[in-house]
Structure formats: structure tokens, C-alpha cells
Write a protein that holds these residues in place. Sequence first.
Motif, PDB file in Angstrom:
ATOM      1  N   ALA A   1       0.615  -1.206  -0.265  1.00 16.10           N
ATOM      2  CA  ALA A   1      -0.111   0.053  -0.075  1.00 16.10           C
ATOM      3  C   ALA A   1       0.960   1.240  -0.057  1.00 16.10           C
ATOM      4  O   ALA A   1       0.686   2.107  -1.214  1.00 16.10           O
ATOM      5  N   ARG A   2       2.102   1.359   1.004  1.00 15.13           N
ATOM      6  CA  ARG A   2       2.866   2.508   1.341  1.00 15.13           C
ATOM      7  C   ARG A   2       3.490   2.566  -0.274  1.00 15.13           C
ATOM      8  O   ARG A   2       3.696   3.967  -0.922  1.00 15.13           O
ATOM      9  N   ALA A   3       3.815   1.788  -1.230  1.00 13.89           N
ATOM     10  CA  ALA A   3       4.522   1.665  -1.915  1.00 13.89           C
ATOM     11  C   ALA A   3       3.452   2.367  -3.727  1.00 13.89           C
ATOM     12  O   ALA A   3       4.095   3.228  -4.080  1.00 13.89           O
ATOM     13  N   ALA A   4       2.336   2.161  -3.236  1.00 20.01           N
ATOM     14  CA  ALA A   4       1.453   2.303  -4.194  1.00 20.01           C
ATOM     15  C   ALA A   4       1.255   4.478  -4.026  1.00 20.01           C
ATOM     16  O   ALA A   4       0.838   5.049  -4.978  1.00 20.01           O
TER      17      ALA A   4
ATOM     18  N   ALA B   1       9.181   9.938   0.049  1.00 20.96           N
ATOM     19  CA  ALA B   1       9.254  11.560   1.018  1.00 20.96           C
ATOM     20  C   ALA B   1       8.865  10.595   2.703  1.00 20.96           C
ATOM     21  O   ALA B   1       8.951  10.757   3.805  1.00 20.96           O
ATOM     22  N   LEU B   2       7.347  10.175   1.765  1.00 20.86           N
ATOM     23  CA  LEU B   2       6.558   9.791   2.947  1.00 20.86           C
ATOM     24  C   LEU B   2       7.091   8.803   3.708  1.00 20.86           C
ATOM     25  O   LEU B   2       6.774   8.558   4.842  1.00 20.86           O
ATOM     26  N   GLU B   3       7.574   7.461   2.776  1.00 20.30           N
ATOM     27  CA  GLU B   3       8.152   6.720   2.859  1.00 20.30           C
ATOM     28  C   GLU B   3       8.892   6.592   4.347  1.00 20.30           C
ATOM     29  O   GLU B   3       8.960   5.997   5.253  1.00 20.30           O
ATOM     30  N   GLU B   4       9.914   7.410   4.104  1.00 19.98           N
ATOM     31  CA  GLU B   4      10.944   7.870   4.873  1.00 19.98           C
ATOM     32  C   GLU B   4      10.524   7.929   6.255  1.00 19.98           C
ATOM     33  O   GLU B   4      10.869   7.877   7.498  1.00 19.98           O
ATOM     34  N   ARG B   5       9.213   9.173   6.661  1.00 21.26           N
ATOM     35  CA  ARG B   5       8.627   9.498   7.799  1.00 21.26           C
ATOM     36  C   ARG B   5       8.489   8.220   7.869  1.00 21.26           C
ATOM     37  O   ARG B   5       8.562   7.816   9.658  1.00 21.26           O
ATOM     38  N   VAL B   6       7.339   7.822   7.474  1.00 19.63           N
ATOM     39  CA  VAL B   6       7.112   5.439   8.340  1.00 19.63           C
ATOM     40  C   VAL B   6       8.286   4.938   9.342  1.00 19.63           C
ATOM     41  O   VAL B   6       9.014   4.411   9.519  1.00 19.63           O
ATOM     42  N   GLY B   7       9.134   4.737   8.422  1.00 22.97           N
ATOM     43  CA  GLY B   7      10.519   4.851   8.328  1.00 22.97           C
ATOM     44  C   GLY B   7      10.693   4.573   9.861  1.00 22.97           C
ATOM     45  O   GLY B   7      11.927   4.178  10.698  1.00 22.97           O
ATOM     46  N   LEU B   8      10.881   6.300  10.045  1.00 27.60           N
ATOM     47  CA  LEU B   8      11.491   7.039  11.347  1.00 27.60           C
ATOM     48  C   LEU B   8      10.279   6.601  12.191  1.00 27.60           C
ATOM     49  O   LEU B   8      10.467   6.047  13.039  1.00 27.60           O
ATOM     50  N   ALA B   9       9.418   7.003  12.053  1.00 29.49           N
ATOM     51  CA  ALA B   9       8.335   6.458  12.969  1.00 29.49           C
ATOM     52  C   ALA B   9       8.336   4.896  13.247  1.00 29.49           C
ATOM     53  O   ALA B   9       8.808   4.358  14.787  1.00 29.49           O
ATOM     54  N   ILE B  10       8.518   3.542  12.625  1.00 30.05           N
ATOM     55  CA  ILE B  10       8.765   2.700  13.273  1.00 30.05           C
ATOM     56  C   ILE B  10      10.076   2.688  13.266  1.00 30.05           C
ATOM     57  O   ILE B  10      10.260   1.417  14.557  1.00 30.05           O
ATOM     58  N   GLY B  11      11.408   2.483  13.390  1.00 27.48           N
ATOM     59  CA  GLY B  11      12.894   2.452  14.132  1.00 27.48           C
ATOM     60  C   GLY B  11      12.395   3.598  15.734  1.00 27.48           C
ATOM     61  O   GLY B  11      13.156   2.705  16.462  1.00 27.48           O
ATOM     62  N   LEU B  12      11.827   4.843  14.974  1.00 24.16           N
ATOM     63  CA  LEU B  12      11.528   5.349  16.752  1.00 24.16           C
ATOM     64  C   LEU B  12      10.574   3.911  17.751  1.00 24.16           C
ATOM     65  O   LEU B  12      11.270   3.977  19.204  1.00 24.16           O
ATOM     66  N   GLU B  13       9.592   3.640  17.165  1.00 22.95           N
ATOM     67  CA  GLU B  13       8.740   2.553  17.890  1.00 22.95           C
ATOM     68  C   GLU B  13       9.651   1.104  18.418  1.00 22.95           C
ATOM     69  O   GLU B  13       9.406   0.807  19.835  1.00 22.95           O
ATOM     70  N   THR B  14      10.673   1.024  17.776  1.00 20.55           N
ATOM     71  CA  THR B  14      11.188   0.218  17.592  1.00 20.55           C
ATOM     72  C   THR B  14      12.773   0.050  18.799  1.00 20.55           C
ATOM     73  O   THR B  14      12.729  -0.651  19.942  1.00 20.55           O
ATOM     74  N   ARG B  15      12.702   1.120  19.020  1.00 23.42           N
ATOM     75  CA  ARG B  15      13.884   1.383  20.363  1.00 23.42           C
ATOM     76  C   ARG B  15      13.107   1.361  20.871  1.00 23.42           C
ATOM     77  O   ARG B  15      13.219   1.544  22.161  1.00 23.42           O
TER      78      ARG B  15
ATOM     79  N   ARG C   1      14.130   2.792  -4.393  1.00 20.35           N
ATOM     80  CA  ARG C   1      13.294   4.155  -4.030  1.00 20.35           C
ATOM     81  C   ARG C   1      12.426   4.241  -3.316  1.00 20.35           C
ATOM     82  O   ARG C   1      13.321   4.569  -1.700  1.00 20.35           O
ATOM     83  N   MET C   2      11.747   2.946  -2.751  1.00 23.31           N
ATOM     84  CA  MET C   2      11.265   2.908  -1.573  1.00 23.31           C
ATOM     85  C   MET C   2      11.960   2.220  -0.250  1.00 23.31           C
ATOM     86  O   MET C   2      11.839   2.568   0.467  1.00 23.31           O
ATOM     87  N   GLY C   3      11.971   1.325  -0.632  1.00 24.04           N
ATOM     88  CA  GLY C   3      12.612   0.660  -0.194  1.00 24.04           C
ATOM     89  C   GLY C   3      14.620   1.241   0.806  1.00 24.04           C
ATOM     90  O   GLY C   3      14.843   1.480   2.069  1.00 24.04           O
ATOM     91  N   SER C   4      15.107   1.797   0.195  1.00 21.68           N
ATOM     92  CA  SER C   4      15.871   2.954   0.201  1.00 21.68           C
ATOM     93  C   SER C   4      15.285   3.809   1.156  1.00 21.68           C
ATOM     94  O   SER C   4      15.813   4.170   2.658  1.00 21.68           O
ATOM     95  N   ALA C   5      14.514   4.602   1.321  1.00 23.84           N
ATOM     96  CA  ALA C   5      13.791   5.628   2.458  1.00 23.84           C
ATOM     97  C   ALA C   5      13.283   5.065   3.413  1.00 23.84           C
ATOM     98  O   ALA C   5      13.683   5.446   4.295  1.00 23.84           O
ATOM     99  N   LEU C   6      12.562   3.495   3.062  1.00 16.52           N
ATOM    100  CA  LEU C   6      12.452   3.102   4.521  1.00 16.52           C
ATOM    101  C   LEU C   6      13.428   3.044   5.105  1.00 16.52           C
ATOM    102  O   LEU C   6      13.527   2.786   6.882  1.00 16.52           O
ATOM    103  N   THR C   7      14.445   2.846   4.934  1.00 19.44           N
ATOM    104  CA  THR C   7      15.964   2.685   5.308  1.00 19.44           C
ATOM    105  C   THR C   7      16.364   3.486   5.995  1.00 19.44           C
ATOM    106  O   THR C   7      16.725   3.886   7.274  1.00 19.44           O
ATOM    107  N   ARG C   8      16.667   4.759   5.322  1.00 18.13           N
ATOM    108  CA  ARG C   8      16.970   5.362   6.206  1.00 18.13           C
ATOM    109  C   ARG C   8      16.306   6.339   6.960  1.00 18.13           C
ATOM    110  O   ARG C   8      16.740   6.789   7.589  1.00 18.13           O
ATOM    111  N   GLY C   9      15.221   6.322   7.046  1.00 23.12           N
ATOM    112  CA  GLY C   9      14.033   6.524   8.390  1.00 23.12           C
ATOM    113  C   GLY C   9      14.523   5.248   9.517  1.00 23.12           C
ATOM    114  O   GLY C   9      14.684   6.344  10.907  1.00 23.12           O
ATOM    115  N   VAL C  10      14.596   4.348   9.820  1.00 21.54           N
ATOM    116  CA  VAL C  10      14.586   3.158  10.010  1.00 21.54           C
ATOM    117  C   VAL C  10      15.577   3.819  10.839  1.00 21.54           C
ATOM    118  O   VAL C  10      15.799   3.697  12.450  1.00 21.54           O
ATOM    119  N   ARG C  11      17.348   3.756  10.465  1.00 26.79           N
ATOM    120  CA  ARG C  11      18.473   3.849  11.253  1.00 26.79           C
ATOM    121  C   ARG C  11      18.671   4.703  11.907  1.00 26.79           C
ATOM    122  O   ARG C  11      19.580   5.019  12.273  1.00 26.79           O
TER     123      ARG C  11
END
Length: 724
Positions: free
Chosen positions: A98-101, A106-120, A156-166
Motif C-alpha cells: 500500500a505504501r508503494a502505491a 519522502a513519505l516512506e522515510e517518515r514511516v521508517g522514522l516512526a517504525i524505528g522510533l517505536e522499535t527502540r 527507492r521506496m526500500g531505501s527511503a524506509l531504510t534511511r528512516g529506520v536507521r
Amino acid sequence: MTAEDTTFGESVRAVRAGEFGADEAADRLIDRMTDGELLGLLDGDSPRRLLPLIPILLSRRPFVAGAVPRLGVPGIRFSDGGRGVVIGASTAFPVTIARAATWDPALEERVGLAIGLETRARGANYSASVCVNLLRHPAWGRAQECYGEDPVLTGRMGSALTRGVRVHAMACVKHFALNSMENERFEVDVRVDEHALHEVYLPHFKAVVDAGADSVMSAYNRVRGEYMDVNRALLTDVLRHEWGFSGFVTSDWVFGTHDAVASLHAGMDVEMPLRLLRARDLPAALRTGDVARATVLQSAHRILRTSVLHAATREVATPSAALIASPSHRALAHQVAAESIVLLKNETVGAARLLPLDPGIRHLAVIGRLATRANLGDHGSSRVRPPSTVSPLQGLREALPRMRITTNSGRNARVAAAVAAAAETAIIVVGMDHHDEGESVVTGGVDVGVLGRSLGSGLLRRPLIGLAHVVSRFVRGGDRSSLDLRPSDVRLIRAVTAANPRTVVVLIGGSAILTEAWRDRVPALLVAWYGGMEGGRALASVLTGSAEPGGRLPFVLPTDAAHLPAFDSAAKSVVYDDAWGQRRLDGEGHAPAFPFGFGLGYTTIEHRLLSHRFDDTGGSADVLVTNTGDREGSTVVQVYAADLSLDLPVAQLLGFQKTTLQPHTPAVVTVTLDAGPTLQRDPATRRWSPRPGEWALLAAQHSPSSWAHARPLRQTAGTDAESG
């Protein structure tokens, strides 16, 4: 004693201060370790007796590997998290496809940031959230966990998620490599030639590695006869030597390690998640020399170097648990869900298009077995349990508090048709759930030899069967047996549309659902995916027009499943070539129901390619985009290339850019272009060069069916290609 008072903590402090690097820090830690502690880095810390409890424990705490309390080494503290953190009650975002759609990195990186934050915040430091396996066929049970069929979009979407999570957690990309079917994922052998492997199935993995992925998870399946945990050709020769990856590799869980020693030699660093094969075999192998100490030290160095570097560069403050499922994260989940929804049809009924809903209507019928369910997706290892959810019906009732809304489950099509006939507009919500697709269940009949013959036939057989029975209580799904809706859903659509011509169909699911049996009867059609905890509200915002359907298909929707590659969910051996999805339809001359990249909005947008610059390293294209309608709207500018010397050119996505425009407003959008799809790799030299042919470029709003207005791709150095 604080973390900074320990040896690991002091190493982190020193690296952060620039006193020495992460490599030296890792070596200093290794020098302090006993052989037992070194070998303990190479597998999970939990005892094998916990094997049957993995599905329960995964949702309650991190799984730890390689902790050394004496030296303060925290270890790898694992959480899954493709659509949110699986530990506790966390934010449930829309599923990955769905997020790929959204086509919005840039939006996916924000999702990654939130997932990384909640992970920690949940006590983990390592998130296996980045799944970039290609959708080779939409029947794949875990299609919902990937970014669709295209390597450039996926990369590109996977890279964005990676940047956010990290920012907060180590990011793990999975499943390396060629894991695109579910029921036989433990045993299937994927045969692939050099061209398809390196030019189709690996570029997006490399993109994520280049984006900084800390770790790679190896897949269960075999590639060219070798299980991935012992596949040195991919884990070492490609991943490390050719790509320069310096992080660590973990196994997929339990069934992903086949040989303790051979997997270490191949480049698989950590057996997850328990003390199984390596705990049994490595101590003796180290004593006898079957595994060299240097090999153990090499993996230990990768693990510790990555862990220290991550701890030294992440956000220092530990996030508060109050941020989990916080209002800001819920708002982000809502935004992503709305921007993921794909409008496929929106015909005029009476004086206007059916969507957005006419604010003057007074009576709405909401019909279907999925209308009252939040339906978040698969119940396997990616399952997220949010503190609250919103169904489509609840979302509509909140958005339309003064409207009369009648409901019906749709179980009896005749009764549902009567309910629809009494309303001014009907909305049908149908599709898939976790019973239809998802992570496959390990059954009691699984070939437990994947854990090694002696363990499979002896000590671990009963725990494995116990694990299978426990998992089967929580997980269903697997690969889909059909790309069609359930027959009862089709009967419901036919009955309701016959009773009320003002009918909207909303499809829920994780990949392509064929529409040929009923599409011509339906004036308005949307794909709403598994929309996460705010999915019902997001759907209501799109239906009512307070938000625009911002999604575009991340795969092609064919008219016939026969136009896709053959798919045998029971196959023990498969061949992966370079013809699948939109590419296969292009190459064979089949028109799709809806092409890759397709999606409508609530306004009209025109575009024109102005100029482009391109060489073997990539380039950019400037596209004039104009909103010719009366309301704000978005589009995804997509740039494709093809070899026009072929009788049937095959479109290759090179780049894309999402943009939002005010009414009657033009803008020049610059799209970054990826050269990869136009290049070929020489297996002997590992060098890349342009593919032969007459390559041309075209800007479009979805994969093109005509190349009449294309421009030559490669120009003389220093010049631009101009379009009139």
C-alpha cells in the motif's frame, strides 16, 4: 552503572567523540572476549526449548542475539516491523505494498522514522522492516510485504524506509535473494540466468545496501541449488566483494540455517533466533579446526563494528513509550493510507462523476463482509496489534454523522440488493483477508531436515511439530490459489450493481485482484489495500472528497491470469526470467485492465517532457505538469525508456516524482533517472555497459502503451534532449 561505564558503552562514547573508529572499537571488544563469548555472537541467545513459543514471544519482547553482559554488549535486539513494530500495541501502518502505491519516498522515510522510533521504544535496536523482494506473481502470499513488481520503485521506496529506520534502529533488508513464493519457501530452488539475476532481481537490494542497510537477512529458498545461508556466491562474492557491504547477515528464522560451519564460511554471520545448530556444532568445529578462528573473528567483527557504529550515530535519547501510537503517528498512518488508495474507475452517473460522494445525498448503503472489519492484513510474523482500529463503516459514520447509513453483510446477495436499492448510493467492501493470503504455516508434515538431518529426526522433531501447531493457531494464508474475488463477492457485486447503478466497489487486499468478471458493471472502483489502523478513516476521507485518492498501482492488473508467468505454489524448482508483470504483457502484446503506475484523481492533469540529460550513470528529466481542473490534485510523473528496435517495446521505469498542484497551475518537475534498467552486466568482468538497441524516453502518468512521442534516450555529451 550506566551504559557509558561499560566496555561497550565506552567504545560507543569514543567512536562518537572521534577518538577511534568503529573497526578499532570492534577489535578492542573482541580482544576482551572468551571463545565462548565470541561464538555466542553468532547465534540467538534464547534456548531451543523456546522454539514452540516463538509466535507468542515475538509479540512480547525483542529476540536477542550476541549479548555479552560482562562487557556491556547489548546484542542484536530483534523486532519485526514491515507495517509497524510487532512488539506490544504499536502503530499499524498500511502494509508495504500500500505504501508503494503512494510512490512517495519522502513519505516512506517518515514511516521508517516512526517504525524505528517505536522499535527502540520497545527495547529493540534492530528492525527487520525492509522487505524488497520483487512481486514476480501476485499470487505470492506475502505480496503485501513488498513494494510491487518494479526494481526502481522498490529500490527507492526500500531505501527511503531504510534511511528512516536507521535514525533509531539498525535496519535489516530481506529476504536475500529471489524469495517470491510462500508455500514452498523452505525448499524451492530458483534457477536464474546472470542477466535476470543481476539486472532484475538484485538491483533493488543493492540500492538499499547503498542507502546504508546495517544488515541483510538471507532467504529460506535455494538459488541455483544452494540454500541461501550457504550460498557463498551471493552472500560473499556479490554482497560483500562486488557491492562492498560491510554489515552483518542473519538467517531467516529457525529453518534458515542448514549447516553451522558451511553457513559461516559462506558469509552468514548470525543464526536466528535461538541456540540451535551453531550452539551444538561450532565449539567442536573451532577446536578441531573445521572452522578457522579467523572466520569466527571475521563475523564477530562485522557484528560488533555495525552495532557500535549504530549506537554511536543514532539518536542519543531513548524514545519515550508515550510516542508509540501517538497522535502524530496515527496522523501519519492516516495520511499514508489516504495517499495509497488507488482510484481505478470513476464514471459519470447522472450529472457528475460518482466520486467524491455528492454531499447532497441523504441515504448511503454500506455492504460487504469486510465493511465492518479493520482487516489489517497477514497474521504472520509481520502482524501488528494496534491499540485501536477503524473499519470502513466506522470511518464513514464518523465522516458523515448526519447521513442515514444502512449496512448489510452481503452474505445474502438478494437481501443486500434490496438494501442497496433503497439507498441513493451503495458502497461494497470486498476482497481478501489473512485467510486468503499471507505468511505460510509450517505444518507437522514439513521436511524438518532443513534444520539438519540429526536435529530434524531427533531432538528437535517434537518441538518443531509443536511450533507448527502453535503457529497454525495464529497464522493462515500462504500463496493464493486464485487471483479472482471469492465467488460470493462476485455475486454480491452483480446483485448490488443491478439494484443500484450508483455503486462504488472498494477492494481490500495485498496484490492484484482480477476484475474482468464484473468491472464493466461498476461505475466507481478503488483499491484500498490493508490500510492499517486508520484505514477506515482514510477511506472515508477519499470517498467524501476531503482527501484525494493519491495512489498509483505498483503492479500491472491484467485481464487474464494467463498473461502472467506460470505460478505453482507447490513447485520444488522454478525458473525466474526477466518477463513478468507489465514487462511480460508488453513483450507479448497483451493490453492490461489497468497498467503499472495507473491511478485516477479528482482533477485533470496534463504533462509534457521538456528536456532530459542522461548517461550511463543516470540523469534527470524536466517535465511540465499542469493541473487543468478546478481543485487541488496530485500526480506521479513517471519516466520510462524502451528499446524501440523491438517489435513490441518493453517499458522500463527509470524514475518518478510525486507532485501536488493547485487548480489551473503549471509547474516544472525534475525527475531523477536511474540508468540501471538500460544497462547490462558482463558476467566475466562484472562491468556494466549500455544495452544495445534504439532506446527512447517518454514521460507519462502510467506505463505507456504508445511510444509515438518518445525522444532518443542518450544524447551527445553536453547537450539536452528537447521536446516540442
